[in-house]
Motif scaffolding. Structure first.
Motif, PDB file in Angstrom:
ATOM      1  N   UNK A  21       0.845  -1.187   0.000  1.00 48.46           N
ATOM      2  CA  UNK A  21       0.000   0.000   0.000  1.00 48.46           C
ATOM      3  C   UNK A  21       0.878   1.233   0.000  1.00 48.46           C
ATOM      4  N   UNK A  22       0.270   2.318  -0.420  1.00 47.72           N
ATOM      5  CA  UNK A  22       0.996   3.574  -0.529  1.00 47.72           C
ATOM      6  C   UNK A  22       0.171   4.650   0.169  1.00 47.72           C
ATOM      7  N   UNK A  23       0.830   5.416   1.025  1.00 48.20           N
ATOM      8  CA  UNK A  23       0.160   6.360   1.905  1.00 48.20           C
ATOM      9  C   UNK A  23       0.576   7.778   1.558  1.00 48.20           C
ATOM     10  N   UNK A  24      -0.406   8.619   1.255  1.00 45.50           N
ATOM     11  CA  UNK A  24      -0.152  10.008   0.887  1.00 45.50           C
ATOM     12  C   UNK A  24      -0.726  10.903   1.972  1.00 45.50           C
ATOM     13  N   UNK A  25       0.149  11.652   2.631  1.00 43.66           N
ATOM     14  CA  UNK A  25      -0.268  12.657   3.605  1.00 43.66           C
ATOM     15  C   UNK A  25      -0.636  13.892   2.800  1.00 43.66           C
ATOM     16  N   UNK A  26      -1.894  14.293   2.859  1.00 38.95           N
ATOM     17  CA  UNK A  26      -2.391  15.374   2.018  1.00 38.95           C
ATOM     18  C   UNK A  26      -2.931  16.523   2.857  1.00 38.95           C
ATOM     19  N   UNK A  27      -3.023  17.686   2.227  1.00 36.69           N
ATOM     20  CA  UNK A  27      -3.569  18.879   2.858  1.00 36.69           C
ATOM     21  C   UNK A  27      -2.871  20.110   2.325  1.00 36.69           C
ATOM     22  N   UNK A  28      -3.346  21.245   2.754  1.00 40.81           N
ATOM     23  CA  UNK A  28      -2.762  22.507   2.299  1.00 40.81           C
ATOM     24  C   UNK A  28      -1.380  22.696   2.908  1.00 40.81           C
ATOM     25  N   UNK A  29      -0.633  23.598   2.325  1.00 35.46           N
ATOM     26  CA  UNK A  29       0.689  23.921   2.836  1.00 35.46           C
ATOM     27  C   UNK A  29       0.568  24.411   4.278  1.00 35.46           C
ATOM     28  N   UNK A  30       1.441  23.917   5.138  1.00 32.74           N
ATOM     29  CA  UNK A  30       1.417  24.313   6.540  1.00 32.74           C
ATOM     30  C   UNK A  30       0.564  23.422   7.426  1.00 32.74           C
ATOM     31  N   UNK A  67       5.114  11.937  -9.491  1.00 32.04           N
ATOM     32  CA  UNK A  67       4.833  11.351  -8.174  1.00 32.04           C
ATOM     33  C   UNK A  67       4.166   9.983  -8.322  1.00 32.04           C
ATOM     34  N   UNK A  68       3.236   9.875  -9.268  1.00 31.92           N
ATOM     35  CA  UNK A  68       2.585   8.589  -9.526  1.00 31.92           C
ATOM     36  C   UNK A  68       3.618   7.568  -9.994  1.00 31.92           C
ATOM     37  N   UNK A  69       4.576   8.001 -10.784  1.00 36.88           N
ATOM     38  CA  UNK A  69       5.635   7.090 -11.237  1.00 36.88           C
ATOM     39  C   UNK A  69       6.470   6.616 -10.051  1.00 36.88           C
ATOM     40  N   UNK A 126       7.803   2.005  -6.392  1.00 34.08           N
ATOM     41  CA  UNK A 126       7.757   1.314  -5.095  1.00 34.08           C
ATOM     42  C   UNK A 126       6.893   0.059  -5.212  1.00 34.08           C
ATOM     43  N   UNK A 127       5.767   0.174  -5.908  1.00 34.87           N
ATOM     44  CA  UNK A 127       4.864  -0.968  -6.095  1.00 34.87           C
ATOM     45  C   UNK A 127       5.591  -2.102  -6.822  1.00 34.87           C
ATOM     46  N   UNK A 128       6.291  -1.766  -7.894  1.00 37.54           N
ATOM     47  CA  UNK A 128       7.009  -2.790  -8.662  1.00 37.54           C
ATOM     48  C   UNK A 128       8.128  -3.428  -7.838  1.00 37.54           C
ATOM     49  N   UNK A 129       8.668  -2.677  -6.881  1.00 38.37           N
ATOM     50  CA  UNK A 129       9.706  -3.210  -5.995  1.00 38.37           C
ATOM     51  C   UNK A 129       9.108  -4.015  -4.840  1.00 38.37           C
ATOM     52  N   UNK A 130       7.773  -4.044  -4.755  1.00 33.99           N
ATOM     53  CA  UNK A 130       7.113  -4.785  -3.683  1.00 33.99           C
ATOM     54  C   UNK A 130       7.145  -4.070  -2.348  1.00 33.99           C
ATOM     55  N   UNK A 131       7.291  -2.744  -2.396  1.00 33.42           N
ATOM     56  CA  UNK A 131       7.389  -1.943  -1.164  1.00 33.42           C
ATOM     57  C   UNK A 131       6.132  -1.103  -0.961  1.00 33.42           C
ATOM     58  N   UNK A 132       5.734  -0.944   0.286  1.00 36.25           N
ATOM     59  CA  UNK A 132       4.767   0.091   0.635  1.00 36.25           C
ATOM     60  C   UNK A 132       5.549   1.395   0.719  1.00 36.25           C
ATOM     61  N   UNK A 133       4.849   2.527   0.701  1.00 34.48           N
ATOM     62  CA  UNK A 133       5.550   3.807   0.720  1.00 34.48           C
ATOM     63  C   UNK A 133       4.710   4.883   1.380  1.00 34.48           C
TER      64      UNK A 133
END
Length: 171
Positions: free
Chosen positions: A1-10, A61-63, A68-75
């Motif tokens: 799985x891949x985890x994206x911390x999202x939100x506005x700057x700051x 970023x998607x690449x 990471x996915x192709x390497x079998x890693x979560x990120x």
């Protein structure tokens, strides 16, 4: 799985993401490091990016997620991911992208931005980002965390969310 911390700057994306990475030992990407110089110059001058500016950045970023996915890693990644369409591009990198939306009052975020001197993003762009932000939809996998919590609490909450999502995915 891949985890994206999202939100506005700051909102504390990098702080919370790096804290979770330190606890969980996952590969990390800071989306700001992927911006071309033209984007950084535009934002530093107080001009908001448009979708045409963001698209190649989001695709890179998607690449990274795909690698990471192709390497079998979560990120883990810290990325504004303000619009659903931006998150769709990120999800194109791999299945199983989970968003951790750090959300809070614009007054608190503005206060944090004014106190920060080590970033290219001026506080004058906060309103632009806040008006662009589209909350996670009910069909988007993720959680919303309140930035009124301390950084340590946010790291704990996000690490718990990541561990739980990884457990559900069997990874």
């Amino acid at each position: 799985m891949h985890f994206v911390f999202m939100g506005v700057s700051g909102s504390g994306k990098s702080t919370a993401a790096l804290g979770a990475v330190k606890r969980l030992g996952l590969p990390f990407a800071e989306a700001d490091a992927f911006h071309p110089e033209a984007n950084i110059a535009k934002m530093a001058a107080g001009t908001p990016l448009d979708d045409a500016d963001r698209r190649p950045w989001l695709e890179s970023l998607a690449e990274w997620i795909g690698e990471r996915e192709r390497a079998g890693e979560s990120s883990v990644m810290a990325c504004s991911a303000l619009k659903r369409s931006y998150r769709d591009i990120l999800r194109g990198g791999a299945p199983g992208v989970f968003f951790i939306h750090l959300h809070g009052s614009t007054d608190l975020i503005a206060e944090r931005l004014r106190a920060r001197s080590d970033h290219f993003m001026p506080s004058s762009l906060l309103n632009s980002q806040a008006s662009t932000l589209e909350p996670l939809g009910p069909d988007e996998e993720g959680v919303v965390l309140d930035i009124a919590h301390t950084p340590d609490e946010l790291v704990e909450e996000s690490a718990r969310a990541i561990t739980s999502a990884l457990g559900r995915s069997g990874r």
